[in-house]
Design a protein around this motif. Structure first.
Motif, PDB file in Angstrom:
ATOM      1  N   GLU A   1      -8.522   8.977   1.536  1.00  0.00           N
ATOM      2  CA  GLU A   1      -7.330   9.553   2.155  1.00  0.00           C
ATOM      3  C   GLU A   1      -7.489   9.593   3.669  1.00  0.00           C
TER       4      GLU A   1
ATOM      5  N   LEU B   1      -7.025   3.475  -2.464  1.00  0.00           N
ATOM      6  CA  LEU B   1      -6.470   4.631  -3.167  1.00  0.00           C
ATOM      7  C   LEU B   1      -7.516   5.704  -3.438  1.00  0.00           C
TER       8      LEU B   1
ATOM      9  N   ASN C   1       2.101   1.911  -3.509  1.00  0.00           N
ATOM     10  CA  ASN C   1       1.068   2.463  -4.389  1.00  0.00           C
ATOM     11  C   ASN C   1       0.682   3.885  -4.007  1.00  0.00           C
ATOM     12  N   CYS C   2       0.765   4.222  -2.738  1.00  0.00           N
ATOM     13  CA  CYS C   2       0.473   5.598  -2.316  1.00  0.00           C
ATOM     14  C   CYS C   2       1.587   6.539  -2.758  1.00  0.00           C
ATOM     15  N   ARG C   3       2.835   6.041  -2.769  1.00  0.00           N
ATOM     16  CA  ARG C   3       3.947   6.861  -3.260  1.00  0.00           C
ATOM     17  C   ARG C   3       3.887   7.018  -4.769  1.00  0.00           C
TER      18      ARG C   3
ATOM     19  N   ARG D   1      -8.792   6.149   4.611  1.00  0.00           N
ATOM     20  CA  ARG D   1      -7.896   5.226   3.911  1.00  0.00           C
ATOM     21  C   ARG D   1      -7.370   4.179   4.883  1.00  0.00           C
TER      22      ARG D   1
ATOM     23  N   ILE E   1       0.844  -1.196   0.000  1.00  0.00           N
ATOM     24  CA  ILE E   1       0.000   0.000   0.000  1.00  0.00           C
ATOM     25  C   ILE E   1       0.879   1.246   0.000  1.00  0.00           C
TER      26      ILE E   1
ATOM     27  N   PRO F   1       1.009   6.676  -7.262  1.00  0.00           N
ATOM     28  CA  PRO F   1      -0.360   6.443  -7.738  1.00  0.00           C
ATOM     29  C   PRO F   1      -0.433   6.200  -9.237  1.00  0.00           C
TER      30      PRO F   1
END
Length: 224
Positions: free
Chosen positions: A198, A195, A126-128, A202, A123, A130
């Motif tokens: 937030e 995603l 993927n957050c770093r 999230r 996760i 997108p």
């Protein structure tokens, strides 16, 4: 006409002249790499905002603060940009696999810890980045990216299977294979929801994903 000669004391030593000649290409190469990184960062932002299909080289150049002509010095089209960006992101994701999906001893690590550590790491990636999700799950991604992503998905499922097997030593191999593939499918479904939110919301969805995986795996792995 007399030949032009160097003034006494101004001649460069041979070794210094050679080093200067070697440094120029390296400086040009470094500038080129910085420009490529700048363009890829801009492309990632555009792909996240508009998606791959609606993105354009003009939009990417504008986001990067350069002219379209400068962009075309490095990439012939949008597809080439997407392929380079996707390849770099997938390389980084593979490095994450190597670090977090190493063989685990069930005697020292619980399945809860395995799930928490793996989900948190992926996760965070993927957050770093997108753009990774936007690019890999778009409806019209270049074929080469789709092929590399399918290979990445297959590798992930195989690594998850390797981790699960010691937790269920009596389970038939086909059952472990199906379970590993289902875990990857559950993760991908949860990732889209995660995603899309937030902050605290999230985090709540991340916990829901961990709980869903744990409840799904419990019948197979027992109380490991």
């Amino acid at each position: 006409m007399p030949e032009k000669t160097e003034k006494p004391g101004t001649e460069k030593p041979a070794g210094e002249a050679a080093r200067t000649a070697e440094e120029r290409p390296r400086r040009r190469q470094a500038r080129g790499e910085r420009r490529i990184a700048q363009l890829l960062e801009a492309a990632a932002a555009v792909f996240c905002t508009t998606g791959y299909t609606a993105a354009s080289t003009n939009a990417i150049a504008r986001e990067a603060g350069v002219s379209p002509g400068t962009l075309y010095q490095f990439f012939p089209n949008k597809e080439a940009i997407a392929i380079e960006l996707g390849s770099r992101l997938m390389h980084e994701m593979r490095e994450s696999y190597d670090e977090v999906l190493a063989p685990i001893d069930p005697a020292t690590t619980s399945i809860d810890e395995v799930i928490a550590g793996t989900v948190d790491r992926f996760i965070a990636f993927n957050c770093r980045h997108p753009a990774f999700f936007a690019l890999m799950h778009g409806p019209d991604i270049p074929g080469r990216i789709a092929e590399e992503h399918d290979a990445l998905h297959t590798t992930l499922a195989a690594r998850v299977e390797t981790i699960l097997a010691p937790f269920a030593p009596d389970a038939p191999a086909p059952a472990v294979t199906r379970t590993a593939r289902m875990c990857v499918g559950i993760y991908k479904a949860g990732l889209e929801l995660i995603l899309a939110h937030e902050g605290a919301e999230r985090e709540a969805y991340v916990q829901e994903l961990k709980d869903a995986l744990l409840r799904y795996l419990r019948p197979l792995v027992g109380s490991s």
